[in-house]
Write an enzyme that holds these catalytic residues in place. Structure first.
Site, short mmCIF file in Angstrom:
data_model
loop_
_atom_site.label_atom_id
_atom_site.label_comp_id
_atom_site.label_asym_id
_atom_site.label_seq_id
_atom_site.Cartn_x
_atom_site.Cartn_y
_atom_site.Cartn_z
NE ARG D 180 38.07 28.83 27.93
CZ ARG D 180 38.29 27.92 28.21
NH1 ARG D 180 38.96 26.43 27.20
NH2 ARG D 180 37.23 27.05 28.76
CB SER D 271 25.89 65.56 43.37
OG SER D 271 26.43 66.77 43.64
CE LYS D 277 29.55 66.11 38.78
NZ LYS D 277 30.46 66.66 39.94
CG ASN D 279 29.25 62.42 38.74
OD1 ASN D 279 30.04 63.88 38.15
ND2 ASN D 279 29.49 62.68 39.91
NE ARG D 310 59.20 25.42 44.18
CZ ARG D 310 59.61 24.33 44.36
NH1 ARG D 310 59.55 23.58 44.73
NH2 ARG D 310 60.05 23.13 43.30
#
Lengths: 454, 454, 454, 454
Positions: D180, D271, D277, D279, D310
């Site tokens: 930065r 699901s 499940k 996940n 360029r």
């Protein structure tokens, strides 16, 4: 027998630094220093440390056999430790590799090799810098066509072009130095807790870092491979910088351009059937090496995502990738060095090319010369008219411009001629050259380790 | 001395195929065949062809010196042609390399080496296929947890998993065969016109293709490197396939999963301090080799963009990249072969893992069993209720489901038990296994060259 | 609002094919066809299939909301199925998405979109082929410098250069067609066994493949992503081919070369301050798009290594990568098409450039002309002497050669002049042009789908 | 309408920062500041600068039309300058964009956008750091299995694992901050000489850098793209760090491991057919985003090799690549943040898993406990015997070890039990946690800009 990649995609020097033998030597340096550090910390007997150090000599090891065993064992460290243990006298045997894990040995060995590798790169970059600085100064006011999108734009100077090569090299030197100083010890033990060293873990790590002159990391970094990616990125940038230089040269060497040429090296045959050819051999090797390097950089970035406390594939791939990356980078830098060392510069051809297209490259300069008197809008119209007419009628811009009464009213023939001289329209080129040269000199004098100045 | 990459990231076989010596041998095969083809076409004297062929023996060449000269000359072909010319008796000397260019030699030599390389890959893939086919058939009905996003989903069979590995291998065999058959002669002369051969260019190319048993391309392809990218992509896909297999194994070998294990190879020490460890050594090498390969594939794709009639960097990078890619792929395939050759499968552990979480993996199966009687909407509600309750109360799904009167009304205890048996819910797994095995067998029996069946 | 990438790195057409809306439409096509196939197989009621199909209309869905939910749910399919289920009348609701898993919907939808995408590419490639065929034929005997390593080598013809662009395009058309025909249905259910379809799994898959006109794979391919890598490689090769063409043009457009030029498109401003510039705008976009594409190809290759029955990251990355790859490839092909559509060719400048360096490009031709009479060795010496002298003295090769008595003895002045005419030394250029054109025509007439000929 | 990539592979915030509109806004900021700087330097009239600044408002521009024109013109800057010139009152019109070139506008605008992009990343990284620091401290002594090659090795603590995530985040914050601060002004004019500004070029550049709060580079860097590669490498490392964290979580969430879990986000459906499940949704997005990012990093490295003053393709590719890289990185960081924000940790399951295999994970600890009394060699033998026997007989290591008289002679039953308690064998884990937390706190308190602490 040279490494398979020599001398096209590596240097002998870099191949040696990253040979299997050098890796064994570096691993032994780790084992020996570890024993010393642990003796200093009072964890193992002094005599054991001495006994271990005594056997940490690469001559006592069959490198090819270790490699073979590494294929079975999953790491080159395990068979090495086994063999070293066998060699060490019985009393000390139990203290070999005490508290360390395979990855400690391998990563630290790689850091030691990387130090040599970075030094080798730096010496070539220093030489490139010195030559480019000389070229930049000598040609600070040598006009040549500035080319954007491969089209003539406005004039620049060959010195400024060389100053860009110089600035790229200086920045790479700075980055190489930072990476060199940031090379880290690895010491974490089986899963990164140094548990086998009880409450002496960090103390041993400090002493070991001291022994090996490596930086002590905040934490063991077994699966924190940002350090590796950072090193890879600096090597990749170095290749990019060299390839940019090389590509500029290859383009300038085109038959139709002919502004620079690689010196013909001893023993370079050229094309037997085409004796007229002057191939950009060094430039080509530089570009090819850089292309190979970019592929490896990508491997090392994606390899950052390693599993839990030791990677399954990502880490091991580094053992091939990092040496390859050093080899390719070493090759790029060495070929680029030889390229600039023998570079022939043809200011006359540069001047002649500036006149291609009848001076149309001076269109912007014409406008700028007219603007103070005509105002920018009118100046733009006049310059554009003249340039377009010169192009259509295939005549010189100077001639066409001189015919335009709007020009004649504000510029004398001599002023016009001066305004359309490429050498008069170089803007800050010379000042930029100065900045780039100064920055390089400051680096050489203040920052560069003395060992880089050989 | 083994190649630096052996045996971790190459096989001895592949290193030999792509050694500097093999490259010289292949280049000499080109020169010799070119002379023969030109003699057959009446362009050079028969005797000259014989004289040239006689000296096309790798023993007569100092490979290391040629490599050294290649660095200067820009190609390994130029010094080779020079040396060959020196060796050939004076009368025939003028006909060496007649009408050809360096790239003709190098590209054709690479095609010859690639043929050997593809054969080596294919033999390993054939072996992997045979083992996976056996695993697939033996375990077609061995239930194991199907895992999506690393979570238990519904049961599958280990045979179906092996069938996927098989199908991947079969497809790679097919692709390897196509690439092998598509390997091309390169013959274009200095800039791709075959001008030095007058109006006999295409005729000589036909004869030369015949001599070397390579395919005659439509045009010389000096800078049309789609062929190279296509070859690279097949090698890359092969690595991807092997690494997928290897990663499945590494995941299944986790301490917490333990469903398969690599056999312990002779001489593999394991971890000295942690004798309990059973590392996925082969899987790791496979994955590492594949990662390295992917980096090279990228180099060869971006290398397609080559300049005019001969590339500046993109082509030369291939000389390192293609051999490396073959080496890495050879390594991936060989390690994967050894992996499946010694793979230990633990159906009991698979069964035990299916029961982790109290049979919740059978949630979908419960729903499907209820649906014919309750309708799908109601079945979904009942199954979801039961599964959630089983999870919350940490009880078996079977037990919880049995308590639900909506279940009891439509399924007897025996029916329910049967419905929640993972082995009863494998759908088309066995049929898929059959398809994969049949496809492999058909390839072996009908398509594969006999030489691949060693 | 156009997609962010339009019109620089995508075409409107390709952005539409791969828009979020198109993806939803394709997923709905899957759901609707699945219901029909299951009804045909007797698994769900006919009326349910009709009820489902009726709601599979993209207008009924809030695409942005679905995307938002996809971020939460982990796939775009889950929220779509939920919403579709809500829309469908109660009796049929339970049959929505019956037996399928999210990956079935998403992969199949991607296949449907890929079909449109490949068609779009093919149409542009067909146009490029037609133009290059015309250029190749028109300029089959237009001499220009053949350039190797960016140096003049021997003459070639512009027609042969165009024939290479043509051959690259034809091969890409062939590959695109193969990929198009190989696009696969995905149907495996929760973990690839189709268990929820009992023993009807393969039957339903067959019917569904028929409904969607996709190929039925041997096995579901949830984590067997060689198919994806293969598709990616064809797109990558297409980009490589286009970028090779574009780079040739950019190099030929250089101010110092000037042999071709892009037509100035309507509305293209050029450089305001530098009216003389004629930028390779189309070529630049083509190259830039290809570079972007190569990065994505690498993502898709490394993404082949997916976990067990559903990938964790590798698969999901495809949802961005594949559309991006199509967009970048679409851009490369479209820009290349516009490039060749407006390409201006300057045979005079080609001729003039051939004379740069005083005809030294004819060195090989001189040797070949002398060889029949002087023997190759002597011819080589004579030609080399003359060329070196011409270079040193900056004179014409013709002039210098004429002074050499060894030349005069075997070649009349007229013969010598003829031998040094670039147009006389084009070898098989015209024959190669014919082969490339014939191959393209054969593809167009026999293999290309009629829809590609628009 | 959200960007096509939202919310899966971008955040709304990052998509906004890199939208086409934001790019136009940033380009206008350049034009406006350029005019001010030139007025301050006395090169253009104050009033002209005011008149220009007045029209530098994005609302006055049709962004979609500019993009369309950019496709024609080759850059987005040319049509913007044209439109701006049209808007500005006639007297000032001639001073718009005075002395600058398209690349000056575009590169500087990208730097301004990059500043916002880095800030956005940093805020998420700060949040991740704070959470990981808390996790690390809370669980500094929570034992869990340390896993190498996915096998249990020795215990570690969950706090140490979190400390690694923390250390990775802290280092990325440091690197983000450095990038930065290093963001550069671009100002070179048509070919990098600033010729149109006469001898005021560097002065104007200084003032402009001041206006825009960007760093003044030593030289214009039109084709010196190491800066871009360096930025790309930091973004790539950030992705690698996040993906490492995410992969750890995905592995720990496996059904068989279950040591952590992602909190279920509002609206996440899971699901439908498999309610059991859980996940790793966030982890998956993080990994997928990182994979996409790695591909882009490779594009930016290979894009360093740009032509003369360029680039032809390499530069233009950045316009898509850099925004994409920020988007993918933003996505990786944001998903990782949400992941750790909701992470559920299960110390009991960690403890239970440590006991899998009957405490064999304590093999090294047993050896270390015996070594002080038995000597290391004997201790190794005893520990290995016990571990092997425990494995073979599937019994607890504690039980087996207790039966060995060599153990009983030196360790009391209580000592043995204590030695085999995973919590007692964490080595320097807590000290490492402290180091990582301290480093993060020091960064937050001393180095981080206050704006990052929101």
């Amino acid at each position: 027998v040279p490494d398979r990649a020599d001398p096209m995609f590596s240097t002998e020097e870099m191949s040696t630094i990253f040979s299997a033998e050098s890796h064994v030597r570096a691993m032994l340096a780790f084992e020996s220093a570890l024993a010393r550090a642990e003796a200093r910390a009072g964890i193992i007997p002094e005599r054991a440390a001495e006994a271990i150090a005594e056997k940490c000599a690469v001559e006592l090891f069959d490198v090819a056999a270790l490699q073979q065993d590494a294929g079975m064992a999953g790491t080159p460290a395990a068979p090495l430790v086994k063999r070293l243990t066998d060699l060490v006298e019985e009393d000390a045997r139990g203290f070999v590799h005490w508290g360390a894990t395979s990855q400690d040995v391998i990563d630290t060995a790689m850091a030691l090799q990387a130090r040599d590798g970075l030094d080798a790169l730096a010496r070539d970059l220093m030489a490139i810098g010195a030559i480019c600085a000389a070229l930049a100064e000598r040609h600070a006011r040598t006009p040549m066509a500035g080319r954007t999108l491969l089209q003539h734009a406005v004039p620049t100077s060959f010195g400024l072009k060389a100053a860009h090569w110089l600035a790229l090299s200086t920045r790479q030197l700075t980055r190489v130095q930072q990476r060199r100083e940031g090379l880290l010890l690895q010491l974490g033990g089986a899963a990164g807790t140094l548990a086998a060293l009880g409450d002496q873990g960090i103390r041993v790590a400090e002493l070991l870092a001291e022994e090996l002159e490596l930086t002590l990391p905040e934490l063991p970094w077994h699966t924190d491979r940002d350090y590796v990616a950072e090193l890879a990125s600096v090597l990749g940038m170095t290749c990019g910088a060299m390839a940019k230089l090389a590509q500029d040269v290859a383009l300038l060497m085109q038959t139709e351009v002919g502004e620079v040429a690689e010196g013909i090296p001893e023993g370079a045959g050229g094309s037997s059937a085409m004796p007229q050819k002057r191939n950009p051999v060094r430039a080509t090797w530089t570009i090819a090496s850089a292309r190979l390097a970019f592929g490896v950089v990508a491997v090392l970035f994606s390899g950052m995502v390693q599993e839990h406390e030791r990677g399954v594939g990502g880490w091991q791939a580094e053992w091939s990738a990092l040496p390859d990356l050093f080899r390719f980078t070493g090759s790029a830098v060495r070929h680029a060095r030889k390229l600039v060392e023998t570079l022939e510069v043809d200011p006359e051809r540069m001047r002649a090319n500036l006149e291609l297209g009848g001076g149309q490259i001076m269109a912007e300069a014409l406008m700028m010369a007219l603007a103070p008197r005509l105002g920018r809008n009118e100046a733009f119209r006049v310059a554009t008219d003249a340039t377009r007419r010169a192009a259509t009628e295939r005549r010189d811009l100077l001639e066409v411009a001189a015919e335009d009464h709007r020009v004649g009213e504000v510029l004398s023939p001599d002023d016009l001629r001066a305004a359309l001289d490429p050498g008069s329209y170089l803007g800050s080129a010379e000042a930029f050259v100065r900045r780039a040269v100064d920055r390089f000199r400051a680096f050489v004098e203040s920052d560069a380790p003395t060992t880089w100045r050989s």
